[in-house]
Design a protein around this motif. Structure first.
Motif, mmCIF file in Angstrom:
data_model
loop_
_atom_site.group_PDB
_atom_site.id
_atom_site.type_symbol
_atom_site.label_atom_id
_atom_site.label_comp_id
_atom_site.label_asym_id
_atom_site.label_seq_id
_atom_site.Cartn_x
_atom_site.Cartn_y
_atom_site.Cartn_z
ATOM 1 N N GLU A 113 5.282 1.252 -3.441
ATOM 2 C CA GLU A 113 4.368 1.029 -4.415
ATOM 3 C C GLU A 113 3.755 -0.119 -4.144
ATOM 4 N N VAL A 114 2.582 -0.467 -4.380
ATOM 5 C CA VAL A 114 2.008 -1.428 -4.211
ATOM 6 C C VAL A 114 0.512 -1.280 -4.671
ATOM 7 N N PRO A 115 0.079 -2.415 -5.521
ATOM 8 C CA PRO A 115 -0.796 -2.674 -6.733
ATOM 9 C C PRO A 115 -1.746 -2.377 -5.248
ATOM 10 N N PRO A 116 -3.347 -1.753 -6.254
ATOM 11 C CA PRO A 116 -4.637 -1.697 -5.522
ATOM 12 C C PRO A 116 -5.408 -3.260 -5.064
ATOM 13 N N ASP A 117 -5.165 -4.096 -6.062
ATOM 14 C CA ASP A 117 -5.552 -5.142 -6.193
ATOM 15 C C ASP A 117 -5.317 -6.452 -5.571
ATOM 16 N N ASP A 118 -5.772 -7.705 -4.486
ATOM 17 C CA ASP A 118 -5.134 -8.452 -3.923
ATOM 18 C C ASP A 118 -5.780 -9.328 -5.313
ATOM 19 N N TRP A 119 -4.248 -10.321 -5.136
ATOM 20 C CA TRP A 119 -4.111 -11.380 -6.018
ATOM 21 C C TRP A 119 -3.343 -12.941 -5.774
ATOM 22 N N TRP A 120 -3.397 -14.006 -6.819
ATOM 23 C CA TRP A 120 -3.134 -15.323 -5.788
ATOM 24 C C TRP A 120 -2.170 -15.264 -6.903
ATOM 25 N N LEU A 121 -0.990 -15.745 -7.243
ATOM 26 C CA LEU A 121 0.140 -16.158 -8.037
ATOM 27 C C LEU A 121 0.218 -17.906 -7.501
ATOM 28 N N ILE A 151 1.599 -9.479 -17.171
ATOM 29 C CA ILE A 151 0.805 -9.549 -15.758
ATOM 30 C C ILE A 151 1.460 -10.687 -14.586
ATOM 31 N N VAL A 152 1.597 -12.191 -14.807
ATOM 32 C CA VAL A 152 2.146 -12.728 -14.099
ATOM 33 C C VAL A 152 4.203 -12.277 -14.059
ATOM 34 N N GLU A 153 4.251 -11.286 -14.722
ATOM 35 C CA GLU A 153 5.859 -11.441 -14.677
ATOM 36 C C GLU A 153 5.752 -10.296 -13.490
ATOM 37 N N TYR A 154 4.423 -8.896 -13.894
ATOM 38 C CA TYR A 154 5.308 -7.522 -12.742
ATOM 39 C C TYR A 154 4.288 -8.665 -11.662
ATOM 40 N N CYS A 155 3.338 -9.102 -11.472
ATOM 41 C CA CYS A 155 3.198 -9.969 -9.830
ATOM 42 C C CYS A 155 4.238 -10.446 -9.549
ATOM 43 N N ARG A 156 4.966 -11.367 -10.191
ATOM 44 C CA ARG A 156 6.385 -12.266 -10.095
ATOM 45 C C ARG A 156 6.856 -10.603 -9.131
ATOM 46 N N SER A 157 7.509 -9.992 -9.586
ATOM 47 C CA SER A 157 8.415 -9.327 -9.440
ATOM 48 C C SER A 157 7.775 -8.125 -8.088
ATOM 49 N N VAL A 158 6.421 -7.883 -7.616
ATOM 50 C CA VAL A 158 6.020 -7.958 -6.564
ATOM 51 C C VAL A 158 6.535 -8.392 -5.990
ATOM 52 N N LYS A 159 5.502 -9.442 -5.718
ATOM 53 C CA LYS A 159 6.201 -10.775 -4.629
ATOM 54 C C LYS A 159 7.531 -10.840 -4.167
ATOM 55 N N GLN A 160 8.353 -10.895 -5.901
ATOM 56 C CA GLN A 160 9.888 -11.089 -4.405
ATOM 57 C C GLN A 160 10.346 -9.208 -3.893
ATOM 58 N N ARG A 161 9.769 -8.383 -4.377
ATOM 59 C CA ARG A 161 10.088 -6.440 -3.606
ATOM 60 C C ARG A 161 9.536 -6.710 -2.643
ATOM 61 N N LEU A 162 8.290 -7.711 -2.065
ATOM 62 C CA LEU A 162 7.468 -7.733 -0.895
ATOM 63 C C LEU A 162 7.849 -8.469 -0.084
ATOM 64 N N TRP A 163 8.622 -9.791 -0.528
ATOM 65 C CA TRP A 163 8.873 -10.376 0.413
ATOM 66 C C TRP A 163 10.118 -10.461 1.140
ATOM 67 N N GLU A 164 11.207 -9.520 0.295
ATOM 68 C CA GLU A 164 12.548 -8.715 0.856
ATOM 69 C C GLU A 164 12.160 -8.011 2.178
ATOM 70 N N LEU A 165 10.979 -7.507 1.747
ATOM 71 C CA LEU A 165 11.054 -6.162 2.841
ATOM 72 C C LEU A 165 10.020 -6.967 3.749
ATOM 73 N N ALA A 166 9.551 -7.577 3.804
ATOM 74 C CA ALA A 166 8.099 -8.584 4.428
ATOM 75 C C ALA A 166 8.978 -8.989 6.006
ATOM 76 N N THR A 167 8.233 -9.165 7.409
ATOM 77 C CA THR A 167 8.402 -9.573 8.249
ATOM 78 C C THR A 167 8.045 -10.898 8.998
ATOM 79 N N PRO A 168 8.537 -12.056 9.003
ATOM 80 C CA PRO A 168 7.620 -13.245 9.374
ATOM 81 C C PRO A 168 6.407 -13.278 10.812
ATOM 82 N N TYR A 169 5.458 -13.513 10.260
ATOM 83 C CA TYR A 169 4.575 -13.532 11.545
ATOM 84 C C TYR A 169 5.532 -13.471 12.784
#
Length: 175
Positions: A113-121, A151-169
């Motif tokens: 699941e990915v949020p529909p909007d872009d954001w900066w934290l 909202i901040v906590e939700y974004c922080r949790s999304v950041k953590q989950r996706l960061w762990e799955l993502a591949t460095p450039y």
């Protein structure tokens, strides 16, 4: 939520006020950024890239911000195969990474699941939503800023989950 105009001075204020880290989540496969249109057109036509003031301003801001000890990172959730816009971004992202930004990629089919909007934290305290229309162009409302703890906590949790799955450039472009 506070709605602000989306101009460079607002972004400068946000980054200059940032003390620890700024994280950006990008979830669209293309954007309608007027300042990027000529560079994207040239890429899609197979013409050489031109570095412009828009790109130079961002690179300078990243260098200045990271020199103060602030971490700048982002995850791009992308559809595979990549859109023309994402292929272009992959070709120019190396400059952002060299400037000090840690950018990672995550294929959409692996993201869950990915949020529909872009954001900066910013500093795990403030979320800034980039408001865009269905074409990826800036919406007239500009941006929305909140410090709502839920909202901040939700974004922080999304950041953590996706960061762990993502591949460095650097690793992602080798695939």
């Amino acid at each position: 939520m506070l709605h602000l105009r989306n101009d460079w001075s607002v972004w400068l204020d946000l980054f200059h006020g940032c003390q620890k880290h700024a994280f950006h989540l990008e979830v669209r496969d293309s954007y309608g950024v007027p300042q990027e249109s000529e560079r994207l057109r040239r890429f899609l036509a197979g013409e050489p890239d031109l570095i412009d003031d828009y790109k130079s301003s961002w690179v300078t801001l990243v260098q200045e911000t990271t020199a103060r000890g602030v971490e700048i990172s982002r995850v791009r959730v992308v559809t595979v195969p990549h859109s023309g816009y994402q292929r272009w971004l992959l070709s120019v992202t190396g400059g952002n990474v060299e400037a000090g930004e840690d950018i990672r990629y995550l294929p959409r089919h692996l993201a869950g699941e990915v949020p529909p909007d872009d954001w900066w934290l910013f500093d795990d305290e403030r979320v800034v939503f980039n408001l865009v229309d269905e074409n990826g162009s800036q919406a007239s409302a500009g941006m929305a800023v909140t410090t709502d703890p839920r909202i901040v906590e939700y974004c922080r949790s999304v950041k953590q989950r996706l960061w762990e799955l993502a591949t460095p450039y650097a690793e992602y472009v080798k695939k």
